[in-house]
Each structure stands twice: as structure tokens, then as C-alpha cells.
Motif scaffolding. Structure first.
Motif, PDB file in Angstrom:
ATOM      1  N   TYR A 179       0.828  -1.197   0.000  1.00  0.00           N
ATOM      2  CA  TYR A 179       0.000   0.000   0.000  1.00  0.00           C
ATOM      3  C   TYR A 179       0.869   1.257   0.000  1.00  0.00           C
ATOM      4  CZ  TYR A 179      -4.577  -2.136   1.077  1.00  0.00           C
ATOM      5  OH  TYR A 179      -5.753  -2.833   1.026  1.00  0.00           O
ATOM      6  N   ILE A 180       0.354   2.313  -0.583  1.00  0.00           N
ATOM      7  CA  ILE A 180       0.979   3.626  -0.491  1.00  0.00           C
ATOM      8  C   ILE A 180       0.128   4.486   0.450  1.00  0.00           C
ATOM      9  CG2 ILE A 180       1.485   5.758  -1.760  1.00  0.00           C
ATOM     10  CD1 ILE A 180       3.471   3.593  -2.320  1.00  0.00           C
ATOM     11  N   ARG A 181       0.773   5.184   1.374  1.00  0.00           N
ATOM     12  CA  ARG A 181       0.042   6.014   2.339  1.00  0.00           C
ATOM     13  C   ARG A 181      -0.522   7.247   1.646  1.00  0.00           C
ATOM     14  NH1 ARG A 181       3.392   5.670   7.941  1.00  0.00           N
ATOM     15  NH2 ARG A 181       4.484   3.721   7.535  1.00  0.00           N
ATOM     16  N   TYR A 182      -1.819   7.296   1.529  1.00  0.00           N
ATOM     17  CA  TYR A 182      -2.431   8.484   0.927  1.00  0.00           C
ATOM     18  C   TYR A 182      -3.270   9.257   1.941  1.00  0.00           C
ATOM     19  CZ  TYR A 182      -6.703   5.646   0.609  1.00  0.00           C
ATOM     20  OH  TYR A 182      -7.796   4.863   0.907  1.00  0.00           O
ATOM     21  N   GLY A 183      -3.294   8.817   3.182  1.00  0.00           N
ATOM     22  CA  GLY A 183      -3.958   9.552   4.251  1.00  0.00           C
ATOM     23  C   GLY A 183      -5.405   9.200   4.481  1.00  0.00           C
ATOM     24  N   GLY A 184      -6.038   8.549   3.510  1.00  0.00           N
ATOM     25  CA  GLY A 184      -7.448   8.217   3.636  1.00  0.00           C
ATOM     26  C   GLY A 184      -8.338   9.265   2.991  1.00  0.00           C
ATOM     27  N   VAL A 185      -9.546   8.881   2.643  1.00  0.00           N
ATOM     28  CA  VAL A 185     -10.514   9.790   2.025  1.00  0.00           C
ATOM     29  C   VAL A 185     -11.057  10.738   3.091  1.00  0.00           C
ATOM     30  CG1 VAL A 185     -12.704   9.969   0.786  1.00  0.00           C
ATOM     31  CG2 VAL A 185     -11.134   8.060   0.302  1.00  0.00           C
ATOM     32  N   ASP A 186     -11.022  12.027   2.797  1.00  0.00           N
ATOM     33  CA  ASP A 186     -11.524  13.049   3.724  1.00  0.00           C
ATOM     34  C   ASP A 186     -13.013  13.263   3.445  1.00  0.00           C
ATOM     35  OD1 ASP A 186     -11.764  15.035   5.569  1.00  0.00           O
ATOM     36  OD2 ASP A 186     -10.564  16.510   4.481  1.00  0.00           O
ATOM     37  N   LEU A 187     -13.863  12.854   4.368  1.00  0.00           N
ATOM     38  CA  LEU A 187     -15.313  12.970   4.202  1.00  0.00           C
ATOM     39  C   LEU A 187     -15.842  14.226   4.883  1.00  0.00           C
ATOM     40  CD1 LEU A 187     -16.343   9.261   4.960  1.00  0.00           C
ATOM     41  CD2 LEU A 187     -16.171  10.347   2.713  1.00  0.00           C
ATOM     42  N   HIS A 188     -16.776  14.893   4.234  1.00  0.00           N
ATOM     43  CA  HIS A 188     -17.437  16.053   4.837  1.00  0.00           C
ATOM     44  C   HIS A 188     -18.938  15.974   4.535  1.00  0.00           C
ATOM     45  CE1 HIS A 188     -16.430  17.179   0.688  1.00  0.00           C
ATOM     46  NE2 HIS A 188     -17.510  17.937   0.721  1.00  0.00           N
ATOM     47  N   MET A 189     -19.724  16.527   5.435  1.00  0.00           N
ATOM     48  CA  MET A 189     -21.180  16.412   5.332  1.00  0.00           C
ATOM     49  C   MET A 189     -21.761  17.518   4.461  1.00  0.00           C
ATOM     50  SD  MET A 189     -23.630  14.402   6.472  1.00  0.00           S
ATOM     51  CE  MET A 189     -23.077  13.685   8.026  1.00  0.00           C
ATOM     52  N   GLU A 190     -22.616  17.114   3.509  1.00  0.00           N
ATOM     53  CA  GLU A 190     -23.359  18.046   2.674  1.00  0.00           C
ATOM     54  C   GLU A 190     -24.807  17.564   2.565  1.00  0.00           C
ATOM     55  OE1 GLU A 190     -21.707  18.724  -1.176  1.00  0.00           O
ATOM     56  OE2 GLU A 190     -19.681  19.169  -0.429  1.00  0.00           O
ATOM     57  N   LYS A 191     -25.725  18.362   3.136  1.00  0.00           N
ATOM     58  CA  LYS A 191     -27.157  18.043   3.064  1.00  0.00           C
ATOM     59  C   LYS A 191     -27.454  16.626   3.533  1.00  0.00           C
ATOM     60  CE  LYS A 191     -27.983  21.285  -0.736  1.00  0.00           C
ATOM     61  NZ  LYS A 191     -28.507  21.465  -2.117  1.00  0.00           N
ATOM     62  N   GLY A 192     -26.807  16.234   4.628  1.00  0.00           N
ATOM     63  CA  GLY A 192     -27.075  14.943   5.234  1.00  0.00           C
ATOM     64  C   GLY A 192     -26.351  13.769   4.612  1.00  0.00           C
ATOM     65  N   VAL A 193     -25.502  14.033   3.630  1.00  0.00           N
ATOM     66  CA  VAL A 193     -24.756  12.964   2.952  1.00  0.00           C
ATOM     67  C   VAL A 193     -23.262  13.233   3.082  1.00  0.00           C
ATOM     68  CG1 VAL A 193     -24.307  11.806   0.746  1.00  0.00           C
ATOM     69  CG2 VAL A 193     -26.628  12.585   1.306  1.00  0.00           C
ATOM     70  N   LEU A 194     -22.505  12.215   3.463  1.00  0.00           N
ATOM     71  CA  LEU A 194     -21.053  12.343   3.509  1.00  0.00           C
ATOM     72  C   LEU A 194     -20.498  12.347   2.087  1.00  0.00           C
ATOM     73  CD1 LEU A 194     -20.169   9.866   6.404  1.00  0.00           C
ATOM     74  CD2 LEU A 194     -19.963  12.363   6.455  1.00  0.00           C
ATOM     75  N   ASN A 195     -19.613  13.288   1.805  1.00  0.00           N
ATOM     76  CA  ASN A 195     -19.004  13.404   0.482  1.00  0.00           C
ATOM     77  C   ASN A 195     -17.488  13.342   0.603  1.00  0.00           C
ATOM     78  OD1 ASN A 195     -20.947  14.485  -1.993  1.00  0.00           O
ATOM     79  ND2 ASN A 195     -21.813  14.829   0.055  1.00  0.00           N
ATOM     80  N   GLY A 196     -16.866  12.678  -0.365  1.00  0.00           N
ATOM     81  CA  GLY A 196     -15.410  12.587  -0.374  1.00  0.00           C
ATOM     82  C   GLY A 196     -14.886  12.434  -1.785  1.00  0.00           C
ATOM     83  N   ARG A 197     -13.573  12.566  -1.912  1.00  0.00           N
ATOM     84  CA  ARG A 197     -12.953  12.437  -3.227  1.00  0.00           C
ATOM     85  C   ARG A 197     -11.646  11.668  -3.104  1.00  0.00           C
ATOM     86  NH1 ARG A 197     -13.285  14.688  -8.251  1.00  0.00           N
ATOM     87  NH2 ARG A 197     -11.370  14.522  -9.490  1.00  0.00           N
ATOM     88  N   ARG A 198     -11.404  10.815  -4.099  1.00  0.00           N
ATOM     89  CA  ARG A 198     -10.123  10.130  -4.190  1.00  0.00           C
ATOM     90  C   ARG A 198      -9.778   9.909  -5.666  1.00  0.00           C
ATOM     91  NH1 ARG A 198      -8.411   3.915  -2.507  1.00  0.00           N
ATOM     92  NH2 ARG A 198      -6.221   4.108  -3.174  1.00  0.00           N
ATOM     93  N   ASP A 199      -8.659  10.458  -6.098  1.00  0.00           N
ATOM     94  CA  ASP A 199      -8.144  10.185  -7.440  1.00  0.00           C
ATOM     95  C   ASP A 199      -7.218   8.975  -7.370  1.00  0.00           C
ATOM     96  OD1 ASP A 199      -9.559  12.325  -8.472  1.00  0.00           O
ATOM     97  OD2 ASP A 199      -7.876  13.725  -8.269  1.00  0.00           O
TER      98      ASP A 199
END
Length: 371
Positions: A179-199
């Protein structure tokens, strides 16, 4: 009936039962066969991993998949995802065959195909850690790209801030799974739904073409333990990054074949290292042992090379094999190229050169220059 046969019949019964239980608990024989379950032409770049009826916190993760160069969007990549439910279990649908992926992966599973821009989107619930809470929550996934030779498992989707996502866990996954350490997906709440991004960048080891190899610029160089044959750490398995990487610049030369062709390069870097001093710059030539030579053969090969080129400040080491998960695979070394040069500064990649040419040598030297 002769009672002497009863013990034999009982043992036979136990053996049959044992075989039946074993057959019921066998894992699917082919990981990549999971893509045979769907018609790829019907897939879009969006997948619903958890059914609408599944309990849990709703979550959406978006991102872009790139070819192994880290720049070109990877279109038409098939992706398969599965994860635990909100209680940390791979909740099963009882009607599924026990040898199927559907049985083992549970009902939180789904497929997609990246669009022309390499984009993907996962709609699901946030998975929970396993009930024993020894490992962080994650989403498992496989990729199958038209530019690559086969499908393969990639680094799990992990989540930033998970208390179980510790330094020791990252290290364990480095040395055991590459594995390569990428820190994990950063989730944030928008209108009751957790949103995140990972390329995501596809691994060069699986490319049909051989022009890419090694970690990309900006990546943190992970720890690894080569066997040192020449240099200040001779006879040890000192980790180059742990011992020197954080405070200095340098270059790692991962060699699959034609070591002798690098004589002039090694001599040039020897001069550079002597001028800068060991505290400011380091060079490591790392033989990947693609032919699985013996320890004695490798030590002779590297020692002869070092003596022939009058090396003192350039270290020579080797790893078990080019596919070894905790060394060459971890550094994304393509087994089909001759060599991969990775320049670094304070443990972060500053340059990557494949099958280095004479014209590129001075560019490499500039990467490790302190001027």
C-alpha cells in the motif's frame, strides 16, 4: 451387521462431512471472474454499492482514474467495489452460492466503468469496521483497465480521521500488501450525505506498454529493507528512507537488468556524492533480482560492479524479487523496464526517469543538487 465396521463407518461419515463443510466455505477460485458477472456495455461511471434499503449513513465518493503516468485520464476502466454494512459485517443474501463472490462479499457490492474523463462515482453507506475493531473501515476494490494486462486489487478506500487508521496500520499494509500512504478519504457532510474524493493512478506493473515505472513526483517514499552489499551499511538491511531520507536528498536506482550499462552513470553520481557529502545526498543502486539469483550470485554481481567503477559513496543493495510486495512492488517498479531512477528530497519524490539516457543524467543530477 458386524460391529467391527461401526468405527470405520463413523470415521467415513466424519470425513464426508468435513469435505462438505470445506466445500461450502471455499473462497471463489478466481478474483477477476467477478467482472464476468456483469455486462460492461451496460455500466456507467456511477454505481450504487449499498441497496437503498440498507441502514447506515449515506455517502458519495467521486474521483478520477489516471493511467500509470498520473496525468492521462483512464477511460473505460472497470471497477468492482464491496464493503461491510453499518454493523461491520459482509451481510449475506442466503440464496447465493457459497462459492460465489456474492456470498463472501455480501450485498454491499457494485460495478462501474469510468467515463471518457476517467471519472467514477460511488454511492453507498459508510462501512463500519469489523466487529473486533482491530482494523479500520474500508472499501475493497478491483480494477480492470483496457490498457493493462490483467485485473488486480488496489489499495482500499480508507477514511481520514478513523481512530483505527494508525501509523502501525499503515506500516503493516506497506510491508504486507504494498500500500501507499495516501492519508485516507476526507469525508465532509453536505445536506445529510457524507461526500469525499479520491483520485486513483493505475499501477505501471500491469501496463501492456513499458514506458512507465516507479512512484510519481510528490509521493512520499515508503520504508523498505534492502540487503546492503556495498557502501556504509554493508551487511545490514538498513532502510534508506528511515535512516537518511528525511534529512537529505538523493536518488534510488532500481535495476532490473543490464547493470553494467549503468557504469558511467554510477561514476558520475559517485563524484556528485563525494562533492556534496554523505549528510547532504545519497545514491542507492538497488538490484531487483528478476531472475531470482542466489545470495552469493547477487553479492558477487554487485561487488564486481562497485569495484570496477571505483565506487565508495554509492551504495549497492538488493531486494528479494521485482514482484516483492514490501520492496519493488511498493515502489511501483515495472519489471519490464531496464531501470527506474527515483530522485527524492526529504523523502518525497522529485523526479522519475525510466531507462535513463545520457541526456537525462544531468537533469537527474540537478534534482539532487543543493544549489
Amino acid at each position: 451387521m458386524n460391529t467391527r465396521f461401526f468405527p470405520f463407518l463413523f470415521i467415513l461419515f466424519l470425513c464426508v462431512q468435513s469435505r462438505l463443510v470445506k466445500a461450502q466455505n471455499e473462497l471463489p477460485s478466481c478474483d477477476c471472474c467477478v467482472f464476468d458477472e456483469v455486462k460492461s456495455e451496460k455500466l456507467t461511471h456511477i454505481t450504487h454499492v449499498a441497496p437503498d434499503s440498507a441502514k447506515g449513513q449515506r455517502m458519495v465518493i467521486r474521483g478520477q482514474v489516471f493511467l500509470s503516468d498520473g496525468k492521462t485520464p483512464a477511460a473505460n476502466v472497470l471497477m468492482y467495489f464491496y464493503h461491510t454494512n453499518a454493523t461491520g459485517k459482509y451481510a449475506k443474501i442466503g440464496t447465493k452460492d457459497r462459492k460465489s463472490h456474492a456470498w463472501w462479499h455480501g450485498y454491499c457490492r457494485g460495478w462501474l466503468k469510468t467515463n471518457a474523463k476517467g471519472e467514477y462515482e460511488i454511492r453507498s453507506i459508510k462501512p463500519a469496521p469489523y466487529p473486533n475493531r482491530k482494523e479500520p473501515a474500508r472499501i475493497h476494490f478491483y480494477v480492470k483497465a483496457p490498457t493493462q494486462k490483467e485485473c488486480y486489487y488496489m489499495d482500499d478506500f480508507l477514511f481520514k480521521g478513523d481512530p483505527l487508521l494508525t501509523e502501525s496500520y499503515w506500516y503493516k499494509m506497506e510491508v504486507s500488501s504494498g500500500y501507499i500512504r495516501y492519508g485516507g478519504v476526507d469525508l465532509h457532510m453536505e445536506k445529510g450525505v457524507l461526500n469525499g474524493r479520491r483520485d486513483i493512478v493505475l499501477h505501471p506493473q500491469y501496463d501492456k506498454q513499458t514506458q512507465n515505472s516507479g512512484l510519481l513526483t510528490g509521493t512520499e517514499c515508503p520504508a523498505f529493507d534492502p540487503v546492503h552489499v556495498w557502501g556504509p551499511d554493508k551487511g545490514t538491511k538498513a532502510c534508506p528512507m528511515c535512516k537518511y531520507g528525511i534529512r537529505s536528498r538523493g536518488v534510488m536506482i532500481w535495476v532490473n537488468k543490464n547493470l553494467d550499462k549503468l557504469g558511467a552513470v554510477a561514476q558520475r553520481l559517485e563524484v556528485e556524492m563525494r562533492q556534496k557529502g554523505a549528510n547532504e545526498a545519497r545514491t542507492f543502486i538497488i538490484y531487483t533480482n528478476p531472475d531470482r539469483k542466489s545470495k552469493a550470485e547477487i553479492e558477487q554481481l554487485l561487488s564486481d560492479f562497485a569495484q570496477k567503477n571505483n565506487l565508495q559513496n554509492v551504495a549497492l543493495a538488493y531486494v528479494p524479487h521485482v514482484s516483492d510486495r514490501s520492496t519493488a512492488f511498493l515502489y511501483r517498479i515495472n519489471p519490464l523496464v531496464e531501470n527506474t531512477f527515483i530522485a527524492y528530497n526529504k523523502r518525497h519524490v522529485t523526479g522519475n526517469f525510466v531507462n535513463l539516457t545520457a541526456n537525462q543524467l544531468e537533469e537527474l543530477v540537478k534534482k539532487i543538487s543543493l544549489n
